[in-house]
Write a protein that holds these residues in place. Structure first.
Motif, PDB file in Angstrom:
ATOM      1  N   TYR A   1       6.249  84.702  95.604  1.00  0.00           N
ATOM      2  CA  TYR A   1       7.026  83.562  96.084  1.00  0.00           C
ATOM      3  C   TYR A   1       6.518  83.083  97.441  1.00  0.00           C
ATOM      4  O   TYR A   1       7.154  82.241  98.063  1.00  0.00           O
ATOM      5  CB  TYR A   1       8.503  83.949  96.224  1.00  0.00           C
ATOM      6  CG  TYR A   1       9.224  84.049  94.908  1.00  0.00           C
ATOM      7  CD1 TYR A   1       9.983  82.988  94.433  1.00  0.00           C
ATOM      8  CD2 TYR A   1       9.134  85.201  94.153  1.00  0.00           C
ATOM      9  CE1 TYR A   1      10.635  83.080  93.219  1.00  0.00           C
ATOM     10  CE2 TYR A   1       9.787  85.308  92.939  1.00  0.00           C
ATOM     11  CZ  TYR A   1      10.547  84.242  92.475  1.00  0.00           C
ATOM     12  OH  TYR A   1      11.194  84.335  91.281  1.00  0.00           O
ATOM     13  N   VAL A   2       5.407  83.656  97.882  1.00  0.00           N
ATOM     14  CA  VAL A   2       5.003  83.386  99.253  1.00  0.00           C
ATOM     15  C   VAL A   2       3.581  82.852  99.356  1.00  0.00           C
ATOM     16  O   VAL A   2       2.913  83.034 100.354  1.00  0.00           O
ATOM     17  CB  VAL A   2       5.152  84.646 100.142  1.00  0.00           C
ATOM     18  CG1 VAL A   2       6.598  84.950 100.390  1.00  0.00           C
ATOM     19  CG2 VAL A   2       4.411  85.828  99.515  1.00  0.00           C
ATOM     20  N   ASP A   3       3.088  82.210  98.306  1.00  0.00           N
ATOM     21  CA  ASP A   3       1.794  81.565  98.466  1.00  0.00           C
ATOM     22  C   ASP A   3       2.000  80.232  99.197  1.00  0.00           C
ATOM     23  O   ASP A   3       3.125  79.807  99.483  1.00  0.00           O
ATOM     24  CB  ASP A   3       1.087  81.392  97.117  1.00  0.00           C
ATOM     25  CG  ASP A   3       1.802  80.416  96.201  1.00  0.00           C
ATOM     26  OD1 ASP A   3       2.832  79.857  96.638  1.00  0.00           O
ATOM     27  OD2 ASP A   3       1.351  80.199  95.072  1.00  0.00           O
ATOM     28  N   ILE A   4       0.912  79.571  99.523  1.00  0.00           N
ATOM     29  CA  ILE A   4       0.981  78.364 100.352  1.00  0.00           C
ATOM     30  C   ILE A   4       1.806  77.271  99.682  1.00  0.00           C
ATOM     31  O   ILE A   4       2.588  76.571 100.322  1.00  0.00           O
ATOM     32  CB  ILE A   4      -0.448  77.874 100.664  1.00  0.00           C
ATOM     33  CG1 ILE A   4      -1.105  78.832 101.654  1.00  0.00           C
ATOM     34  CG2 ILE A   4      -0.440  76.453 101.220  1.00  0.00           C
ATOM     35  CD1 ILE A   4      -2.529  78.498 101.993  1.00  0.00           C
ATOM     36  N   CYS A   5       1.641  77.133  98.371  1.00  0.00           N
ATOM     37  CA  CYS A   5       2.375  76.087  97.664  1.00  0.00           C
ATOM     38  C   CYS A   5       3.881  76.344  97.705  1.00  0.00           C
ATOM     39  O   CYS A   5       4.678  75.425  97.928  1.00  0.00           O
ATOM     40  CB  CYS A   5       1.878  76.011  96.222  1.00  0.00           C
ATOM     41  SG  CYS A   5       2.552  74.609  95.310  1.00  0.00           S
ATOM     42  N   SER A   6       4.280  77.608  97.507  1.00  0.00           N
ATOM     43  CA  SER A   6       5.706  77.943  97.546  1.00  0.00           C
ATOM     44  C   SER A   6       6.294  77.700  98.931  1.00  0.00           C
ATOM     45  O   SER A   6       7.405  77.177  99.072  1.00  0.00           O
ATOM     46  CB  SER A   6       5.905  79.407  97.149  1.00  0.00           C
ATOM     47  OG  SER A   6       5.442  79.631  95.843  1.00  0.00           O
ATOM     48  N   LEU A   7       5.536  78.073  99.952  1.00  0.00           N
ATOM     49  CA  LEU A   7       6.007  77.848 101.313  1.00  0.00           C
ATOM     50  C   LEU A   7       6.097  76.351 101.624  1.00  0.00           C
ATOM     51  O   LEU A   7       6.977  75.916 102.374  1.00  0.00           O
ATOM     52  CB  LEU A   7       5.082  78.545 102.311  1.00  0.00           C
ATOM     53  CG  LEU A   7       5.082  80.071 102.253  1.00  0.00           C
ATOM     54  CD1 LEU A   7       4.025  80.636 103.196  1.00  0.00           C
ATOM     55  CD2 LEU A   7       6.457  80.617 102.612  1.00  0.00           C
ATOM     56  N   PHE A   8       5.203  75.581 101.046  1.00  0.00           N
ATOM     57  CA  PHE A   8       5.254  74.129 101.227  1.00  0.00           C
ATOM     58  C   PHE A   8       6.547  73.565 100.620  1.00  0.00           C
ATOM     59  O   PHE A   8       7.196  72.694 101.212  1.00  0.00           O
ATOM     60  CB  PHE A   8       4.026  73.478 100.596  1.00  0.00           C
ATOM     61  CG  PHE A   8       3.823  72.043 100.970  1.00  0.00           C
ATOM     62  CD1 PHE A   8       3.032  71.699 102.062  1.00  0.00           C
ATOM     63  CD2 PHE A   8       4.431  71.012 100.257  1.00  0.00           C
ATOM     64  CE1 PHE A   8       2.848  70.381 102.422  1.00  0.00           C
ATOM     65  CE2 PHE A   8       4.255  69.696 100.608  1.00  0.00           C
ATOM     66  CZ  PHE A   8       3.459  69.372 101.696  1.00  0.00           C
ATOM     67  N   LEU A   9       6.921  74.062  99.451  1.00  0.00           N
ATOM     68  CA  LEU A   9       8.187  73.648  98.825  1.00  0.00           C
ATOM     69  C   LEU A   9       9.369  73.937  99.745  1.00  0.00           C
ATOM     70  O   LEU A   9      10.246  73.089  99.955  1.00  0.00           O
ATOM     71  CB  LEU A   9       8.388  74.396  97.508  1.00  0.00           C
ATOM     72  CG  LEU A   9       8.116  73.627  96.212  1.00  0.00           C
ATOM     73  CD1 LEU A   9       6.622  73.449  96.032  1.00  0.00           C
ATOM     74  CD2 LEU A   9       8.720  74.375  95.025  1.00  0.00           C
ATOM     75  N   LEU A  10       9.401  75.169 100.289  1.00  0.00           N
ATOM     76  CA  LEU A  10      10.502  75.556 101.169  1.00  0.00           C
ATOM     77  C   LEU A  10      10.551  74.665 102.410  1.00  0.00           C
ATOM     78  O   LEU A  10      11.628  74.260 102.858  1.00  0.00           O
ATOM     79  CB  LEU A  10      10.344  77.018 101.581  1.00  0.00           C
ATOM     80  CG  LEU A  10      10.533  78.066 100.482  1.00  0.00           C
ATOM     81  CD1 LEU A  10      10.178  79.446 101.010  1.00  0.00           C
ATOM     82  CD2 LEU A  10      11.969  78.042  99.974  1.00  0.00           C
ATOM     83  N   GLN A  11       9.386  74.365 102.971  1.00  0.00           N
ATOM     84  CA  GLN A  11       9.346  73.526 104.170  1.00  0.00           C
ATOM     85  C   GLN A  11       9.879  72.129 103.890  1.00  0.00           C
ATOM     86  O   GLN A  11      10.663  71.582 104.667  1.00  0.00           O
ATOM     87  CB  GLN A  11       7.908  73.453 104.699  1.00  0.00           C
ATOM     88  CG  GLN A  11       7.736  72.627 105.947  1.00  0.00           C
ATOM     89  CD  GLN A  11       8.132  73.370 107.204  1.00  0.00           C
ATOM     90  OE1 GLN A  11       8.946  74.290 107.143  1.00  0.00           O
ATOM     91  NE2 GLN A  11       7.579  72.977 108.329  1.00  0.00           N
ATOM     92  N   MET A  12       9.463  71.536 102.784  1.00  0.00           N
ATOM     93  CA  MET A  12       9.904  70.174 102.467  1.00  0.00           C
ATOM     94  C   MET A  12      11.404  70.130 102.189  1.00  0.00           C
ATOM     95  O   MET A  12      12.107  69.207 102.627  1.00  0.00           O
ATOM     96  CB  MET A  12       9.128  69.633 101.264  1.00  0.00           C
ATOM     97  CG  MET A  12       7.626  69.504 101.501  1.00  0.00           C
ATOM     98  SD  MET A  12       7.205  68.339 102.803  1.00  0.00           S
ATOM     99  CE  MET A  12       7.258  66.803 101.907  1.00  0.00           C
ATOM    100  N   ALA A  13      11.911  71.142 101.504  1.00  0.00           N
ATOM    101  CA  ALA A  13      13.347  71.196 101.242  1.00  0.00           C
ATOM    102  C   ALA A  13      14.131  71.386 102.536  1.00  0.00           C
ATOM    103  O   ALA A  13      15.191  70.771 102.733  1.00  0.00           O
ATOM    104  CB  ALA A  13      13.660  72.315 100.263  1.00  0.00           C
ATOM    105  N   CYS A  14      13.606  72.219 103.415  1.00  0.00           N
ATOM    106  CA  CYS A  14      14.267  72.444 104.706  1.00  0.00           C
ATOM    107  C   CYS A  14      14.279  71.162 105.536  1.00  0.00           C
ATOM    108  O   CYS A  14      15.273  70.844 106.193  1.00  0.00           O
ATOM    109  CB  CYS A  14      13.554  73.564 105.449  1.00  0.00           C
ATOM    110  SG  CYS A  14      14.283  73.932 107.052  1.00  0.00           S
ATOM    111  N   ILE A  15      13.183  70.422 105.508  1.00  0.00           N
ATOM    112  CA  ILE A  15      13.120  69.147 106.245  1.00  0.00           C
ATOM    113  C   ILE A  15      14.214  68.213 105.761  1.00  0.00           C
ATOM    114  O   ILE A  15      14.877  67.530 106.552  1.00  0.00           O
ATOM    115  CB  ILE A  15      11.726  68.507 106.078  1.00  0.00           C
ATOM    116  CG1 ILE A  15      10.684  69.279 106.886  1.00  0.00           C
ATOM    117  CG2 ILE A  15      11.744  67.044 106.499  1.00  0.00           C
ATOM    118  CD1 ILE A  15       9.258  68.816 106.651  1.00  0.00           C
ATOM    119  N   LEU A  16      14.416  68.171 104.452  1.00  0.00           N
ATOM    120  CA  LEU A  16      15.433  67.278 103.908  1.00  0.00           C
ATOM    121  C   LEU A  16      16.821  67.626 104.430  1.00  0.00           C
ATOM    122  O   LEU A  16      17.629  66.737 104.728  1.00  0.00           O
ATOM    123  CB  LEU A  16      15.398  67.342 102.382  1.00  0.00           C
ATOM    124  CG  LEU A  16      16.255  66.302 101.654  1.00  0.00           C
ATOM    125  CD1 LEU A  16      15.792  64.894 101.980  1.00  0.00           C
ATOM    126  CD2 LEU A  16      16.206  66.543 100.137  1.00  0.00           C
TER     127      LEU A  16
END
Length: 869
Positions: free
Chosen positions: A693-708
């Motif tokens: 759950y911690v590859d770059i793509c997964s972390l990118f998902l978390l970041q974008m959701a957090c920004i929202l």
């Protein structure tokens, strides 16, 4: 520039301030007006100056807001100044012919009092009105004659200092008070006595005098520098005449004032100066000379201000900055005389005359003039700082230093003279500025603010070095490709929330070839797109291109959009399907209610006509499924993050009533998504055998959701992260703890939900017993070297096989999660290397996301999170 001050207030200034402070006042006053004159000369020699003078210069430089507000205040300054000169003339008349005057009893024929003074002032003003109604030509013809008369009188005054012998002068203020004061001739002891200040009460107002109050009165004798500018509409060659005439006038009047102050201090006792402001008559070789000079200078200054003010008002009315209130002031006679503006001005001067005393309103007039002078200096400073190639005045004796010094000196003197008046005038200016900004349409004059912004942005863009980028300061810089905004407006507004202060560009590709065309058709389309941005109230740039295909056009935009360190790092595409979204233009009030004035010539009808209805394009797509996937692949090869957005035309439609009660055009401050969920599935659902759950793509998902969740309108929404586990997996607790630890380090507030998906995995064509774990998964919860692993598609991972049945089962699993979900974030696998598999890839994404509601499929390539300070 010569007015009542030169004949009736020299004694007042020297008597109270003394010679040294009088000289200081003179230097300060002329320093201020000289700096302003330099700015006036620079602006007036940079192009044709039309009617309106200072207002025209300021408005055409700083824009209608500043020009209108400062122009109206400069108009009021001229109105008040006209009142000052009329009241000064009345004071001079009553000093000779009034019942309490200082002359022999035989001349005391006019009754005195407040209302009598107002009556006499009204009669004098009526004479000025008649001249101004006939036209400025009569005044300009008489101006040279008045100039000669005033100079002859000044010659007699200077001659009298030498020709008249010392004498005692009876000073009589009223029937109960009189005293003798001496004209000593040139006497060193008299100069010594008059050297320093000795402030006392002014006998006309009975107010205690100070440096500021005396300076305010004296400054009124220097404010005529704008007289030529105000009459710029009547001048044959304003750009040449204004600088020459103004500079000569400043130098000439400074010399005259200096010698008057000096000789007065050398020859007259302080008691005479304080007790009789019209003492020049008493020491003149022929007293009527001074009366003629007083009347001529006062009438000239009064008519000059009345004419100048009416021209400013007429210019304001023509520019339609104050609407119907000033509309009648546009009317002119056959000869071009704005007679209605003259009547407006005359009425306001009549109100000023109710004040009754010259010294009472002198401070107000001075403050208004100083505001106008500071604005002229600001206009010149802005032009100089903007470094626009077209600012090349023929007058070169100025720099930004003189402009800046002029502004500072004006502001300082304003607050020294009258802190309350200065604060009030600046407050009035701000109110007028806001009023004009709200009601006026965009002008074609050119905005200096745009030139200044360009200058500063260019400078800072050069400082924005992409080599200094750091992950902890990462922010999304998004290029959103829009085919038709009628169906994509909701997505445009959503991405506006997601940008988090980053770059947001709307991209559009027109299909065509420039070779057979006479000109580029794209340039004419920018106004429609920019008008769309204004109506949607989003903060976005627009970039359009002409290309033989959408794929090539997208490649162009990905390469060339942005500048320096501000270039898109994320591409957002609408999903490729057969869905026909609702026509947003028919739903949003901003597109259903026509506005009377469109600022840049694009009205609602033209905007709707430019973008064709949604259903007209549904049957003929501009690109094929394979080309669509190829665009995704191109973006990944160019190291851009990719987001595919689906069903965003349904955003807010299926939310609870408490959330959807606000319309899409309501203020972003309202929490429209209160109580809704933002669901994040950080696992590659098309490869269930990859448990990380911690590859770059997964972390990118978390970041974008957090920004929202950081956006005001989304702060009420709750973030849910789903962890897919098997019932027989004994390590699910450690996975949850590891994910929770990661969220804590990333400062992301979210709820972790465990989802059992044994039945789903059983349909995937491979038993999930063999799990591939990335080499460093246990060592580093935030890897930065896993890009080569992230996003490996199912098509490259034999013998794993994804069936439609499995995808449908995953889709059902997503739909079964309870609660109102506003938007879902899913892992987007990398497109297959085999181009023949592009259509199958798109088909699988379609099955996976069918009927999910607003969904964002994200493939991230760049590290975006950091646990360090």
């Amino acid at each position: 520039m010569f007015s009542i001050v030169v004949f009736m207030r020299v004694g007042f200034v020297v008597g109270h301030a003394g010679f040294l402070q009088s000289l200081l006042m003179l230097v300060v006053a002329y320093l201020i007006i000289s700096l302003t004159v330099l700015s006036v000369c620079a602006i007036s020699t940079n192009g044709a100056v039309q009617a309106g003078g200072a207002y025209f210069m300021i408005s055409r430089t700083l824009g209608p807001e500043f020009g209108g507000s400062i122009g109206l205040m400069f108009y009021l300054a001229n109105v008040c100044a006209c009142g000052v000169y009329v009241l000064g003339l009345v004071e001079a008349i009553l000093d000779v012919f009034g019942a309490d005057g200082s002359d022999p009893p035989g001349a005391k024929a006019l009754p005195q009092g407040y209302f009598y003074s107002f009556l006499y002032g009204s009669l004098v003003l009526s004479v000025c009105l008649l001249v101004c109604l006939v036209g400025a030509q009569i005044y300009s013809r008489a101006a040279f004659f008045i100039f000669l008369v005033v100079n002859v009188v000044l010659v007699t005054i200077f001659a009298s200092f030498f020709a008249v012998s010392p004498r005692e002068i009876l000073v009589s203020r009223d029937s109960n008070q009189s005293f003798n004061a001496s004209f000593t001739g040139f006497n060193v002891s008299t100069l010594r006595d008059n050297m320093y200040a000795m402030y006392s009460r002014d006998y006309t107002t009975n107010n205690m005098m100070s440096f500021a109050t005396v300076f305010a009165v004296m400054f009124n004798g220097c404010t005529g520098i704008m007289a030529g500018s105000n009459m710029s509409g009547e001048l044959k060659n304003a750009s040449s005449s204004i600088p020459k005439g103004t500079i000569v006038a400043v130098v000439y009047t400074f010399v005259i004032y200096f010698f008057l102050f000096f000789m007065t201090s050398f020859t007259c006792e302080r008691a005479l100066l304080k007790g009789d402001y019209g003492f020049f008559r008493s020491i003149n070789i022929w007293p009527p000379f001074v009366l003629i000079g007083i009347y001529a200078a006062s009438l000239s200054a009064s008519m000059s201000n009345l004419i100048g003010a009416s021209r400013i008002l007429h210019a304001l009315a023509k520019d339609d900055l104050f609407g119907i209130v000033l509309a009648p002031a546009k009317i002119v006679s056959k000869g071009g005389n704005p007679w209605v503006a003259v009547l407006y001005t005359w009425a306001l001067v009549q109100l000023v005359l109710f004040v009754g005393k010259l010294n009472t309103i002198a401070g107000i007039v001075t403050v208004f003039y100083l505001v106008a002078y500071a604005a002229v200096d600001l206009a010149c400073l802005a032009l100089e700082w903007a470094s626009a190639p077209n600012f090349r005045p023929t007058f070169q004796l100025f720099s930004w230093h003189t402009c800046f010094l002029g502004i500072i000196s004006c502001l300082v003197m304003m607050f020294l003279i009258s802190p309350a008046g200065a604060s009030g005038s600046l407050g009035l200016m701000i109110l007028l500025l806001g009023f004009i900004h709200l009601r006026s349409a965009a002008s074609s004059w050119g905005y200096i603010s745009q030139a200044l912004i360009f200058h500063q942005v260019r400078k800072y863009l050069l400082l924005l070095d992409i080599r200094k980028d750091h992950v902890k300061f990462w922010r999304p810089q998004i290029l959103l490709m829009v085919a038709n905004p009628r169906g994509g407006s909701q997505l445009m507004k959503f991405i506006n929330h997601l940008k988090k202060g980053g770059l947001f560009v709307l991209g559009h590709v027109e299909i065509g070839d420039l070779d057979p065309m006479p000109s580029d058709p794209i340039q004419a389309h920018y106004n429609f797109w920019l008008s769309l941005v204004d109506r949607l109230k989003i903060k976005a740039f627009v970039d359009l291109t002409l290309s033989p295909s959408v794929r090539q056009g997208t490649q162009h935009l990905l390469r060339i959009t942005g500048l320096g360190g501000m270039k898109p790092n994320t591409l957002v595409l609408g999903f490729y399907d057969n869905c026909v979204p609702d026509d947003y233009f028919l739903q949003d009030p901003a597109f259903s209610q026509a506005r009377e004035n469109d600022e840049f010539g694009v009205d609602l009808a033209a905007l709707q006509a430019h973008f064709p209805p949604v259903r007209d394009e549904a049957s003929q797509k501009a690109l094929s499924p394979a080309e669509y996937v190829a665009i995704i692949s191109d973006a990944v090869k160019m190291h851009k993050n990719v987001c595919l957005a689906r069903y965003f035309h349904l955003l807010e439609k299926d939310l609870p009533s408490s959330s959807s009660s606000s319309s899409s055009s309501s203020s972003s401050s309202k929490r429209r998504f209160e109580g809704c969920y933002i669901d994040v599935w950080p696992l590659n659902l098309l490869r269930p055998n990859t448990p990380t759950y911690v590859d770059i793509c997964s972390l990118f998902l978390l970041q974008m959701a957090c920004i929202l969740t950081m956006v005001t309108s989304w702060k009420g929404a709750r973030l849910r992260i789903f962890l897919c586990v098997e019932s027989g997996d004994v390590g699910w607790i450690s996975k949850e703890e590891k994910l929770r630890e990661l969220l804590t380090k990333l400062r992301i507030k979210a709820t972790i939900k465990m989802v059992t998906w044994d039945q789903v995995v059983a349909l995937c064509g491979q038993q999930p017993g063999t799990e591939r774990v990335l080499p460093d998964e246990k060592e580093d919860p935030l890897p930065h070297d896993r890009e080569k692993h992230s996003g490996e598609t199912f098509l490259n991972a034999a013998p794993f096989r994804v069936t439609d049945e499995y995808l449908s089962s995953v889709n059902n699993l997503l739909l079964k999660q309870g609660g109102p979900t506003a938007v879902r974030f899913l892992y987007l696998p990398r497109p297959p290397a085999d181009t023949s598999q592009y259509e199958r890839y798109l088909e699988q994404l379609d099955i996976l996301t069918t009927d999910l509601g607003p969904t964002l499929l994200i493939h991230g390539l760049t590290p975006v999170t950091c646990t360090e300070l």
